[in-house]
Design a protein around this motif. Structure first.
Motif, mmCIF file in Angstrom:
data_model
loop_
_atom_site.group_PDB
_atom_site.id
_atom_site.type_symbol
_atom_site.label_atom_id
_atom_site.label_comp_id
_atom_site.label_asym_id
_atom_site.label_seq_id
_atom_site.Cartn_x
_atom_site.Cartn_y
_atom_site.Cartn_z
ATOM 1 N N GLU A 172 0.835 -1.213 0.000
ATOM 2 C CA GLU A 172 0.000 0.000 0.000
ATOM 3 C C GLU A 172 0.868 1.261 0.000
ATOM 4 O OE1 GLU A 172 -3.730 0.147 1.907
ATOM 5 O OE2 GLU A 172 -3.586 -1.914 2.654
ATOM 6 N N VAL A 173 2.022 1.200 0.642
ATOM 7 C CA VAL A 173 2.957 2.333 0.585
ATOM 8 C C VAL A 173 3.431 2.545 -0.846
ATOM 9 C CG1 VAL A 173 5.213 3.213 1.357
ATOM 10 C CG2 VAL A 173 3.706 2.041 2.983
ATOM 11 N N LYS A 174 3.573 1.440 -1.584
ATOM 12 C CA LYS A 174 4.018 1.542 -2.981
ATOM 13 C C LYS A 174 3.034 2.383 -3.811
ATOM 14 C CE LYS A 174 5.711 -1.128 -6.870
ATOM 15 N NZ LYS A 174 5.774 -2.432 -7.540
ATOM 16 N N VAL A 175 1.760 2.248 -3.517
ATOM 17 C CA VAL A 175 0.737 3.035 -4.235
ATOM 18 C C VAL A 175 0.957 4.529 -3.959
ATOM 19 C CG1 VAL A 175 -1.741 3.481 -4.448
ATOM 20 C CG2 VAL A 175 -0.921 1.128 -4.155
ATOM 21 N N ILE A 176 1.213 4.860 -2.691
ATOM 22 C CA ILE A 176 1.495 6.256 -2.330
ATOM 23 C C ILE A 176 2.779 6.721 -3.022
ATOM 24 C CG2 ILE A 176 2.086 7.801 -0.405
ATOM 25 C CD1 ILE A 176 0.378 5.947 1.402
ATOM 26 N N ALA A 177 3.790 5.854 -3.029
ATOM 27 C CA ALA A 177 5.079 6.205 -3.634
ATOM 28 C C ALA A 177 4.915 6.519 -5.126
ATOM 29 C CB ALA A 177 6.074 5.066 -3.437
ATOM 30 N N GLU A 178 4.087 5.726 -5.807
ATOM 31 C CA GLU A 178 3.894 5.950 -7.247
ATOM 32 C C GLU A 178 3.258 7.306 -7.507
ATOM 33 O OE1 GLU A 178 1.827 2.362 -8.240
ATOM 34 O OE2 GLU A 178 3.696 1.226 -8.520
ATOM 35 N N TRP A 190 8.061 9.909 5.813
ATOM 36 C CA TRP A 190 7.159 9.762 6.964
ATOM 37 C C TRP A 190 7.875 10.156 8.254
ATOM 38 C CZ3 TRP A 190 6.777 7.195 11.597
ATOM 39 C CH2 TRP A 190 5.499 7.152 12.182
ATOM 40 N N TYR A 191 9.121 9.675 8.409
ATOM 41 C CA TYR A 191 9.886 10.058 9.607
ATOM 42 C C TYR A 191 10.139 11.569 9.631
ATOM 43 C CZ TYR A 191 11.059 5.048 9.869
ATOM 44 O OH TYR A 191 11.013 3.671 9.932
ATOM 45 N N ILE A 192 10.483 12.129 8.468
ATOM 46 C CA ILE A 192 10.765 13.568 8.396
ATOM 47 C C ILE A 192 9.532 14.370 8.827
ATOM 48 C CG2 ILE A 192 11.217 15.463 6.760
ATOM 49 C CD1 ILE A 192 13.105 13.468 5.262
ATOM 50 N N ALA A 193 8.340 13.842 8.495
ATOM 51 C CA ALA A 193 7.095 14.546 8.839
ATOM 52 C C ALA A 193 6.660 14.308 10.291
ATOM 53 C CB ALA A 193 5.976 14.096 7.896
ATOM 54 N N ASP A 194 7.265 13.328 10.967
ATOM 55 C CA ASP A 194 6.847 12.972 12.324
ATOM 56 C C ASP A 194 7.376 14.014 13.315
ATOM 57 O OD1 ASP A 194 6.542 11.892 14.877
ATOM 58 O OD2 ASP A 194 6.944 9.841 14.223
ATOM 59 N N PRO A 195 6.494 14.711 14.032
ATOM 60 C CA PRO A 195 6.955 15.763 14.943
ATOM 61 C C PRO A 195 7.794 15.246 16.109
ATOM 62 C CG PRO A 195 4.591 15.369 15.226
ATOM 63 C CD PRO A 195 5.020 14.581 14.034
ATOM 64 N N ASP A 196 7.709 13.946 16.404
ATOM 65 C CA ASP A 196 8.497 13.387 17.509
ATOM 66 C C ASP A 196 9.938 13.077 17.120
ATOM 67 O OD1 ASP A 196 6.403 13.463 19.318
ATOM 68 O OD2 ASP A 196 5.721 11.434 18.839
ATOM 69 N N ILE A 197 10.220 13.099 15.816
ATOM 70 C CA ILE A 197 11.547 12.720 15.330
ATOM 71 C C ILE A 197 12.307 13.969 14.882
ATOM 72 C CG2 ILE A 197 12.748 11.496 13.464
ATOM 73 C CD1 ILE A 197 10.591 9.326 13.688
ATOM 74 N N SER A 198 13.494 14.152 15.431
ATOM 75 C CA SER A 198 14.290 15.346 15.111
ATOM 76 C C SER A 198 15.073 15.168 13.815
ATOM 77 C CB SER A 198 15.259 15.648 16.253
ATOM 78 O OG SER A 198 14.540 15.893 17.444
ATOM 79 N N LEU A 215 4.402 14.422 2.064
ATOM 80 C CA LEU A 215 3.213 13.607 2.305
ATOM 81 C C LEU A 215 2.053 14.489 2.777
ATOM 82 C CD1 LEU A 215 4.791 10.621 4.274
ATOM 83 C CD2 LEU A 215 4.145 10.648 1.862
ATOM 84 N N SER A 216 0.853 14.192 2.282
ATOM 85 C CA SER A 216 -0.328 14.886 2.808
ATOM 86 C C SER A 216 -0.615 14.349 4.210
ATOM 87 C CB SER A 216 -1.540 14.644 1.911
ATOM 88 O OG SER A 216 -1.961 13.288 2.036
ATOM 89 N N GLN A 265 -2.335 7.429 7.027
ATOM 90 C CA GLN A 265 -2.537 6.115 6.435
ATOM 91 C C GLN A 265 -1.330 5.209 6.700
ATOM 92 O OE1 GLN A 265 -3.150 6.092 2.163
ATOM 93 N NE2 GLN A 265 -3.128 3.851 2.070
ATOM 94 N N ILE A 266 -0.127 5.757 6.491
ATOM 95 C CA ILE A 266 1.093 4.966 6.723
ATOM 96 C C ILE A 266 1.206 4.599 8.202
ATOM 97 C CG2 ILE A 266 3.640 5.016 6.664
ATOM 98 C CD1 ILE A 266 3.298 6.849 4.123
ATOM 99 N N ASP A 267 0.894 5.556 9.065
ATOM 100 C CA ASP A 267 0.935 5.320 10.508
ATOM 101 C C ASP A 267 0.035 4.140 10.875
ATOM 102 O OD1 ASP A 267 1.751 6.103 13.149
ATOM 103 O OD2 ASP A 267 -0.261 6.886 13.462
ATOM 104 N N LYS A 268 -1.173 4.113 10.317
ATOM 105 C CA LYS A 268 -2.145 3.051 10.639
ATOM 106 C C LYS A 268 -1.723 1.715 10.026
ATOM 107 C CE LYS A 268 -6.412 5.613 11.521
ATOM 108 N NZ LYS A 268 -6.363 6.934 10.900
#
Length: 297
Positions: free
Chosen positions: A234-240, A253-261, A284-285, A291-294
């Motif tokens: 399913e991530v591949k669909v987002i990647a495309e 996804w990590y770059i967008a995560d507020p907990d990750i510096s 990422l929207s 969606q990726i988180d879930k």
């Protein structure tokens, strides 16, 4: 009052495959030099290294390359604890750590280290004493931020008794999420930055494996492994949609995560650095992020 959270570049380069001849087979120093140069030329400003990456060799390669770049624009993080005089067992003694910093400065050919981590905890030293020694070096300008790596929550709290820990590095990825419950609540409360290592889970999250490869990842049951492979489809669909690779979307996804510096994927050769740098262009929207988180919940 807790400190303001340390701000560092969102994407860095993990350099265990730069000079890490004791960790990986068939590494070439010329590839290591090329990887570091390509990272800096691609806009990656954080280099994460350690004494144990080649027992100083990774630091030496980075130090050589740094001579051709503006030092003030590069964030250097290094780590030490393994004691060569005692079979490389962890040593957090204040005098040992002070010497480790001085030795790293020589190998890196620089007069300051941006982030210095205690790489592993030992069993005996009170952690606040180790951190107090590093704080002396911080006041002297030899290091700019104090970090700990591979510490349990209790050890982090002990190290941070005087509010001096700036940053923590630990194992975390979409398929290894323990830190969300164990570490992150405390780190956020204390404004301590967090950097995950193994963000691509030793290649599992690049999408290069199939359900038939489960035996290579014994830490997952067959059901868990199938769930991960299905999620990556399913991530591949987002990647495309983003004209990106699965790995680039995972890093985004990590770059967008507020907990990750910062996220610090490694690279053995230049083309892997170029691919990693491409993740900075993937926006990422909010829906895609959730969606990726879930998918990997």
């Amino acid at each position: 009052m807790a400190n303001k959270k340390l701000e560092i570049p969102a994407l860095g380069l993990g350099t265990n495959k730069v000079g890490g001849h004791n960790l990986f087979e068939n590494l070439k120093d010329e590839d290591g030099y090329a990887v570091v140069r390509k990272a800096l030329d691609s806009g990656i400003e954080l280099l994460d290294t350690a004494y144990m990456y080649g027992k100083g060799r990774s630091e030496e390669i980075i130090g050589d390359v740094l001579q051709d770049y503006d030092r003030s624009k590069v964030i250097i993080a290094t780590k030490a604890a393994q004691d060569p005089q005692n079979d490389f067992k962890p040593n957090n003694d204040p005098e040992f750590l002070k010497k480790a910093v001085d030795d790293a400065l020589k190998r890196l050919k620089t007069d300051y280290i941006d982030i210095f981590y205690i790489h592993f905890p030992d069993d005996t030293t009170p952690k606040y004493e180790s951190v107090a020694a590093l704080n002396e070096l911080k006041q002297a300008g030899k290091i700019r931020a104090i970090g700990v790596s591979n510490f349990s929550l209790d050890q982090i709290k002990e190290a941070n008794r005087d509010g001096l820990v700036d940053i923590v590095e630990d194992n975390y990825s979409l398929v290894h999420r323990d830190a969300e419950k164990t570490l992150l609540p405390y780190l956020n409360e204390q404004n301590i930055a967090f950097v995950p290592y193994f963000p691509l889970a030793s290649g599992l999250l690049t999408g290069k494996y199939s359900a038939a490869d489960g035996a290579k990842f014994k830490q997952f049951s067959s059901d868990e492994f199938k769930h991960i492979i299905d999620a990556l489809a399913e991530v591949k669909v987002i990647a495309e949609k983003h004209e990106a690779t699965i790995a680039q979307v995972i890093l985004a996804w990590y770059i967008a995560d507020p907990d990750i510096s910062s996220v610090i994927p490694g690279a053995r050769v230049e083309k892997q650095v170029i691919a990693n740098a491409g993740s900075m262009k993937v926006q990422l929207s909010k829906d895609e992020y959730q969606q990726i988180d879930k998918l990997f919940d």
